[in-house]
Motif scaffolding. Structure first.
Motif, short mmCIF file in Angstrom:
data_model
loop_
_atom_site.label_atom_id
_atom_site.label_comp_id
_atom_site.label_asym_id
_atom_site.label_seq_id
_atom_site.Cartn_x
_atom_site.Cartn_y
_atom_site.Cartn_z
N LEU A 62 54.90 33.39 34.86
CA LEU A 62 53.80 34.12 35.48
C LEU A 62 54.16 34.43 36.93
O LEU A 62 54.51 33.53 37.69
N LEU A 70 52.98 35.58 40.66
CA LEU A 70 51.80 35.65 41.53
C LEU A 70 52.14 36.41 42.81
O LEU A 70 53.08 36.04 43.51
N GLU A 104 51.95 41.37 30.97
CA GLU A 104 50.70 40.63 31.12
C GLU A 104 50.87 39.36 31.95
O GLU A 104 49.89 38.70 32.31
N LEU A 136 49.92 38.36 37.93
CA LEU A 136 48.59 38.15 38.50
C LEU A 136 48.62 38.67 39.94
O LEU A 136 49.20 38.04 40.82
N GLU A 137 48.04 39.86 40.14
CA GLU A 137 48.06 40.49 41.46
C GLU A 137 47.14 39.72 42.40
O GLU A 137 45.93 39.65 42.18
N LEU A 138 47.71 39.15 43.46
CA LEU A 138 46.96 38.33 44.40
C LEU A 138 47.38 38.63 45.83
O LEU A 138 48.56 38.89 46.09
N LYS A 156 41.41 32.48 40.98
CA LYS A 156 41.84 33.46 39.99
C LYS A 156 42.76 32.87 38.94
O LYS A 156 42.74 33.27 37.78
N LEU A 157 43.58 31.91 39.34
CA LEU A 157 44.48 31.29 38.37
C LEU A 157 43.71 30.45 37.37
O LEU A 157 44.02 30.45 36.17
N PHE A 175 42.23 32.87 35.04
CA PHE A 175 43.29 33.46 34.23
C PHE A 175 43.66 32.51 33.08
O PHE A 175 43.80 32.93 31.93
#
Length: 341
Positions: A191, A193, A222, A225-227, A237-238, A241
């Motif tokens: 993933l 970030l 997928e 995770l745009e942060l 958000k994580l 998610f």
């Protein structure tokens, strides 16, 4: 001695040292023309009578403020502040490099992306040149600086049609090395970030994609995770998610702050680091080595970055031609990714 309450002048100092004013001036400026014993005597007397160099007058004569500015643009929406460990370490590195070269540092933290703080510092003569940390919301403005670009150096990631002098780490190689390490540990779903609208972050992601490609793999879209760089936002958000059913066994975060937030979020989800999820960050801030578990990360040599930023800026101010520079990156393996022998 000057009269009580009267500020000591160079004339007073010259009379007491029994030399002319030009000798005093040269001694105070460290000129090699003045004999060492004469210079030491003048400095000793200056200290005794409390003589202080008139910096404003000296700078006016030399057409120099003997100061450089460092601009740290912050987006109010991001939650990121000047207390971010990366900013603190970068300011420290630049300050140390500037001090060694006899320059003071002016820190500017504009609160609005449209505020032309860099122009204000330059046009008022408060700073000889500027170092801008990051390109958030500013890339187009930086490209359109025109003549003022000669007094500016930027820390960030290389962009298309870049017209300004840039110093930054080898972001693609850093991202590639981080992802390769995780893949070599047997992790399959990494993933990512970070905010890929920022040049540095996009380049780090490109490095991750490159590592997958070199192993004949593709990175699943997928698993992004745009942060922004806010630790609190990343934490929240994580967790969301993960609760949404996301499947990942490793995290590569675009900064150590995001990586540390990720470790706390994973614990909140009852996941073990590194047994369930391996985590790698980027920056190698001071807290990385004392975290539990200690953080595997990419060291981008912030200290060298500070030296390059100051050196290139002062050369530009002096009218010299310079080229953008890149600092090397290095994987620092600690406990958060597993695989330690």
């Amino acid at each position: 001695m000057p009269k009580t309450g009267k500020r000591a002048t160079m004339v007073d100092l010259a009379k007491m040292a029994e030399v002319d004013i030009s000798t005093v001036s040269r001694a105070l400026n460290g000129s090699s023309v003045v004999k060492e014993n004469t210079r030491e005597r003048i400095l000793k007397i200056a200290d005794e009578i409390g003589y202080v160099v008139n910096a404003s007058a000296r700078n006016l004569r030399k057409q120099s403020s003997r100061a450089i500015g460092i601009v740290i643009p912050l987006s109010p929406e991001s939650g990121q502040t000047i207390s971010d460990p990366f900013f603190l370490e970068m300011v420290g590195a630049v300050s140390h490099a500037a001090s060694k070269r006899g320059f003071d540092l002016i820190v500017s933290v504009p609160q609005e992306e449209t505020k032309v703080s860099e122009q204000r510092l330059l046009q008022t003569g408060r700073a000889d040149g500027l170092i801008i940390i990051g390109q958030a919301g500013r890339d187009e403005r930086l490209k359109n600086l025109g003549n003022e670009a000669k007094n500016i150096v930027v820390w960030g990631g290389s962009t298309e049609n870049q017209t300004y002098t840039l110093v930054g780490s080898d972001n693609i190689e850093g991202g590639r090395t981080a992802a390769e390490h995780l893949l070599n540990l047997g992790r399959k779903r990494i993933l990512f970030l970070g905010d890929r609208s920022l040049p540095e972050v996009e380049l780090r992601y490109q490095g991750l994609v490159k590592a997958h490609s070199q192993k004949g793999m593709e990175h699943a879209p997928e698993l992004i995770l745009e942060l922004d760089f806010s630790g609190l936002t990343a934490f929240e958000k994580l967790i969301s998610f993960h609760k949404g059913g996301a499947n990942f066994d490793a995290i590569f975060a675009a900064s150590d702050v995001l990586a540390i937030a990720a470790i706390h979020a994973l614990r909140a989800c009852n996941l073990s680091v590194p047994d369930d999820v391996s985590v790698v960050g980027y920056d190698d801030i001071g807290q990385a080595k004392i975290l539990t578990p200690s953080l595997t990360t990419i060291n981008q040599n912030i200290s060298l970055g500070g030296e390059l930023l100051v050196d290139l800026l002062l050369k530009k101010v002096a009218g010299e031609k310079v080229e953008s520079a890149v600092t090397p990156t290095k994987l620092i393996v600690r406990e958060s990714c597993g695989g330690l022998k």
